[in-house]
Design a protein around this motif. Structure first.
Motif, PDB file in Angstrom:
ATOM      1  N   GLY A  37       0.814  -1.268  -0.025  1.00 11.03           N
ATOM      2  CA  GLY A  37       0.076  -0.074   0.111  1.00 11.03           C
ATOM      3  C   GLY A  37       0.865   1.139   0.018  1.00 11.03           C
TER       4      GLY A  37
ATOM      5  N   SER B 189      -5.250  -2.798  -4.307  1.00 12.93           N
ATOM      6  CA  SER B 189      -6.190  -2.794  -2.816  1.00 12.93           C
ATOM      7  C   SER B 189      -5.538  -4.139  -2.017  1.00 12.93           C
ATOM      8  CB  SER B 189      -7.351  -3.009  -3.031  1.00 12.93           C
ATOM      9  OG  SER B 189      -7.689  -4.386  -3.690  1.00 12.93           O
ATOM     10  N   ARG B 190      -5.813  -3.816  -0.844  1.00 18.25           N
ATOM     11  CA  ARG B 190      -5.583  -5.105   0.119  1.00 18.25           C
ATOM     12  C   ARG B 190      -5.991  -6.344  -0.321  1.00 18.25           C
ATOM     13  NH1 ARG B 190      -4.636  -6.380   5.809  1.00 18.25           N
ATOM     14  NH2 ARG B 190      -5.338  -8.477   6.267  1.00 18.25           N
ATOM     15  N   ARG B 191      -7.435  -6.267  -0.867  1.00 18.94           N
ATOM     16  CA  ARG B 191      -7.796  -7.635  -1.272  1.00 18.94           C
ATOM     17  C   ARG B 191      -7.097  -8.089  -2.578  1.00 18.94           C
ATOM     18  NH1 ARG B 191      -9.800  -8.670  -6.731  1.00 18.94           N
ATOM     19  NH2 ARG B 191     -11.089 -10.606  -6.648  1.00 18.94           N
ATOM     20  N   ASP B 192      -6.419  -7.322  -3.367  1.00 19.05           N
ATOM     21  CA  ASP B 192      -5.922  -7.611  -4.622  1.00 19.05           C
ATOM     22  C   ASP B 192      -4.476  -8.115  -4.155  1.00 19.05           C
ATOM     23  OD1 ASP B 192      -7.958  -6.724  -6.334  1.00 19.05           O
ATOM     24  OD2 ASP B 192      -6.871  -4.857  -6.836  1.00 19.05           O
TER      25      ASP B 192
ATOM     26  N   HIS C 290     -15.108  -6.338  -3.931  1.00 16.55           N
ATOM     27  CA  HIS C 290     -14.789  -5.146  -2.988  1.00 16.55           C
ATOM     28  C   HIS C 290     -15.045  -5.524  -1.621  1.00 16.55           C
ATOM     29  CE1 HIS C 290     -14.908  -3.058  -6.474  1.00 16.55           C
ATOM     30  NE2 HIS C 290     -16.036  -3.562  -6.953  1.00 16.55           N
TER      31      HIS C 290
ATOM     32  N   THR D 192     -12.815  -5.381   2.457  1.00 12.56           N
ATOM     33  CA  THR D 192     -11.769  -4.726   3.207  1.00 12.56           C
ATOM     34  C   THR D 192     -11.140  -5.626   4.159  1.00 12.56           C
ATOM     35  OG1 THR D 192     -13.441  -4.012   4.881  1.00 12.56           O
ATOM     36  CG2 THR D 192     -12.916  -2.436   3.209  1.00 12.56           C
TER      37      THR D 192
END
Length: 229
Positions: free
Chosen positions: A13, A83-86, A185, A187
């Motif tokens: 990030g 993103s964190r998920r990715d 999507h 978190t």
């Protein structure tokens, strides 16, 4: 076959809310980059075979530090996403050749440098016997207010039964891989698993396992680390 334990630490990030000129995960706390504290806390768990650190493809900072004391138990993966998920999903895919679908994966935050041994052990002991998996969390203690666009209070929310999610979040590799592929999507990892229809277990953590989000959090984290040393 007995399930093994692996760690996954997304650290790709840019931390726009933090306001630092550099990457938040490398900001020094108590003489070490924040990322190193998170790594040390996870690798203090003897059951953890390998900790995969998911970095941005253009990360030039990780190699500036000496990680040799961790040997083959620390594996950087330059496959972080937007993103964190990715990042977690990309890390799970990259680690698939070394991790079996039934193995446990503990996903932690690079911005949580103060994870305690007691809560980490509690997570392993309680969730390791669970069919679904689970996360560290703490009960919500403050009164919660819902506001409108003008930041005026429109409702006071009951906090009964509300918990604040923390990390690590611990799930089987195969289940988590499927969950994140199906949930674009989200978190946190638990949210993705919930979308599959499962109910992850909550294991009580500690308020000391804070997430460094703003520069003012650094002083708190530093004080906690000094108390623990």
């Amino acid at each position: 076959m007995t399930a093994r334990y692996f760690g996954l630490l997304p650290a790709a990030g840019t931390a726009s809310r933090f306001g630092s000129a550099g990457l938040k995960q490398y900001v020094p706390i108590a003489g070490k980059p924040m990322l190193r504290h998170a790594i040390e806390r996870l690798l203090a768990l003897p059951e953890l075979e390998v900790l995969f650190v998911v970095l941005a493809p253009d990360d030039a900072d990780f190699r500036k530090y000496d990680w040799s004391e961790f040997g083959s138990r620390l594996a950087p993966l330059y496959c972080g996403g937007a993103s964190r998920r990715d990042s977690v999903l990309n890390g799970l895919v990259a680690a698939a050749s070394a991790v079996d679908p039934n193995d446990w994966v503990l996903v932690h935050d690079a911005a949580r440098p103060c994870l305690g041994k007691a809560e980490l052990r509690r997570l392993i002991d309680e969730v390791g016997r669970d069919e679904v998996g689970g996360i560290l969390a703490v009960p919500v203690a403050d009164t919660l207010k819902r506001v409108d666009e003008e930041h005026r209070i429109v409702a006071t929310e009951p906090r009964d039964g509300l918990w604040q999610a923390q990390t690590p979040q611990m799930f089987r590799h195969g289940m988590l891989l499927q969950a994140l592929r199906d949930a674009e999507h989200v978190t946190d990892e638990a949210s993705a698993v919930e979308r599959l229809g499962y109910k992850p277990k909550l294991v009580e953590g500690s308020t000391g396992n804070l997430k460094v989000t703003l520069p003012s959090d650094l002083d708190v984290a530093q004080a906690l680390l000094r108390l623990a040393s």
